[in-house]
Design an enzyme around this catalytic site. Structure first.
Site, short mmCIF file in Angstrom:
data_model
loop_
_atom_site.label_atom_id
_atom_site.label_comp_id
_atom_site.label_asym_id
_atom_site.label_seq_id
_atom_site.Cartn_x
_atom_site.Cartn_y
_atom_site.Cartn_z
N ASP A 86 16.38 -61.23 -13.26
CA ASP A 86 16.28 -60.01 -13.84
C ASP A 86 16.90 -59.85 -15.21
O ASP A 86 17.43 -60.28 -15.62
CB ASP A 86 17.10 -59.07 -12.77
CG ASP A 86 16.48 -58.80 -11.59
OD1 ASP A 86 15.36 -59.45 -11.27
OD2 ASP A 86 17.03 -58.57 -10.63
N ARG A 87 16.20 -58.68 -15.76
CA ARG A 87 16.53 -58.61 -17.11
C ARG A 87 18.16 -58.07 -17.22
O ARG A 87 18.71 -58.89 -18.23
CB ARG A 87 15.88 -57.25 -17.77
CG ARG A 87 16.19 -57.05 -19.28
CD ARG A 87 15.14 -55.98 -19.70
NE ARG A 87 15.47 -54.58 -19.07
CZ ARG A 87 16.15 -53.76 -19.25
NH1 ARG A 87 16.96 -53.89 -20.31
NH2 ARG A 87 16.21 -52.45 -18.63
#
Length: 499
Positions: A203-204
């Site tokens: 995930d970012r």
């Protein structure tokens, strides 16, 4: 807007004739056009294996300020072929129904400025009716959100792989509003590492071990281990409260609620998931927990921890009041998906933190939800066809999905909604021409050339603090057949650490 057209380097190159065969293949005959009929050239074939190169990296540059890595605004072409549902509709109608992030006055002004091109010809009339294979190009003045200034540490590199320690807040590949502020671009621009193939996803907002293959063969070999669940993954996080001392296994299925905002939840209709949790320490307020995911669903660790009642301390999605008094524990939400999304957006809007979700106001107001990326799972699919086209056209920077009033103090991104129809309608041609691509860069803090069509150039936005860009979830170790890579424990995972 998941489709994209070809960009530089994508056209199929002509093949040289073998010796003794000078005669070229006959060019396809053009169909005779009826009076007044518009000619549409045939679509260009895309070559495979094209990745980001020097021309892409030279679009703009970075600067550092207040613990943040920032990208100077730059001009960028979105490209797309005509979608099937657009055929027979006017360009004006498509803009008004599918690209509502901007008023129609913006597109009229953009056309006058030569920013809209159809089959590489300037669009003179927005009433033009679209045909199959029409190729649309839209030039925008692009602003990207800042990310943490923490450098990307290279943990290992050989002939087969590059392994890095990814800071929180950086997407892996260009997606949504991020392009230069991505791991791929930073590695290419600052480390000379290009043609990399993503092996797994982060995930970012998740930091930690991130692997890239240097060749297709290595990528396929390790990807097979991923599919066969032979890759051992170990994460560490800090959660609210005193986590149980015994191992906890969560096998709740997970369903994607919104690709655009990047939200998932436990639901019987979701996909099978399994995560094992082991407590490492407890400091009286929060616990450090080791996470062993046996599957790789979007936001799996974060959703399972929320369900168990121990959300990550600073999770900007799953530890929010919008989920209700129990914050989603046990799957108890008491809201429809629509109500939940609205509540999450409103909560971030009130805190002026929409950009932490990777979205902005006009994103939420724009058209249909595309299944690309918000915060979501970072959209780390390898971009092998030309990256410069990036699934959009008229100003909808969709990647993702993954979009409300805008915080008048943020340094976000994108294609900029216009705040005054009247002012756009009255822009003189010389003013519009000043927004054509410049050789020089737009300077930091608004110095240098500004774009008269871009509202972002007129706004002063509050930057997120570096602390806001760190979520306490870290990929600590990845192990497969013949390899094992680890990073150091993050500071917040120390046993005696306090907020």
């Amino acid at each position: 807007m998941a489709e994209s057209g070809p960009g530089p380097g994508q056209e199929q190159q002509p093949q040289s004739c073998p010796a003794g065969k000078e005669e070229a293949a006959p060019a396809p005959k053009k169909r005779r056009l009826a009076a007044g009929e518009r000619y549409v050239p045939p679509p260009r074939k895309l070559s495979t294996g094209v990745s980001f190169g020097a021309a892409h990296f030279a679009e703009t540059s970075y600067y550092f300020e207040g613990g943040l890595r920032k990208v100077r605004p730059y001009y960028f072409d979105f490209r797309t072929y005509c979608k099937g549902r657009w055929v027979g509709r006017s360009l004006l109608h498509v803009f008004s129904t599918e690209f509502r992030a901007q008023p129609l006055s913006y597109y009229r002004a953009a056309a006058r400025a030569g920013r809209l091109r159809l089959n590489e010809e300037p669009v003179r009339d927005l009433d033009v009716v679209l045909k199959n294979n029409d190729f649309l190009r839209n030039t925008v003045h692009r602003h990207e959100p800042p990310v943490t200034a923490q450098p990307i540490q290279i943990l290992a590199e050989d002939q087969e792989v590059v392994v890095v320690d990814k800071p929180s807040s950086l997407p892996v590949h260009p997606c949504g509003r991020f392009r230069h502020n991505t791991v791929i671009f930073i590695l290419g621009k600052e480390h000379g590492l290009q043609e990399l193939h993503t092996i797994h996803r982060l995930d970012r907002m998740t930091s930690g071990v991130l692997m890239f293959a240097k060749t297709v063969e290595v990528s396929k070999r390790i990807d097979e281990q991923v599919r066969e669940r032979q890759l051992e993954k170990e994460y560490v996080c800090r959660v609210v409260g005193e986590f149980p001392e015994h191992d906890v296994v969560c096998e709740e299925p997970i369903l994607v609620v919104s690709y655009k905002v990047g939200v998932c939840r436990v639901d019987p209709k979701g996909k099978f998931c399994k995560t094992i949790f082991q407590r490492l320490s407890y400091n009286g307020k929060s616990s450090v927990v080791k996470c062993l995911p046996h599957t790789g669903r979007t936001h799996q660790i974060r959703v399972h921890l929320q369900f168990l009642g121990y959300p990550i301390v600073n999770d900007p999605i799953y530890n929010m009041e919008a989920w209700g008094p129990d914050r989603g524990k046990g799957g108890k939400i008491d809201k429809t998906d629509e109500e939940l999304l609205k509540a999450l957006v409103e909560e971030h809007r009130s805190k002026q933190s929409l950009d932490i979700l990777g979205i902005m106001e006009e994103d939420l107001n724009s058209g249909a939800e595309s299944k690309d990326c918000g915060d979501s799972s970072d959209c780390t699919k390898p971009v092998q066809a030309d990256p410069s086209s990036e699934n959009s056209c008229p100003v909808e920077d969709a990647q993702d999905p993954r979009r409300d009033p805008r915080d008048p103090g943020r340094n976000d991104t994108g294609a900029c909604p216009l705040n005054s129809d009247a002012s756009l309608e009255t822009l003189e041609s010389k003013e519009l021409n000043s927004c054509e691509k410049q050789d020089g860069e737009v300077g930091e803090k608004g110095s240098g050339e500004k774009d008269p069509l871009c509202v972002e150039c007129k706004m002063i936005r509050r930057d997120p603090s570096p602390k806001e860009l760190v979520m306490y979830l870290h990929a600590l170790r990845y192990k497969g057949a013949g390899f094992e890579y680890s990073s150091r424990m993050p500071e917040w995972a120390a046993e005696d650490w306090e907020e």
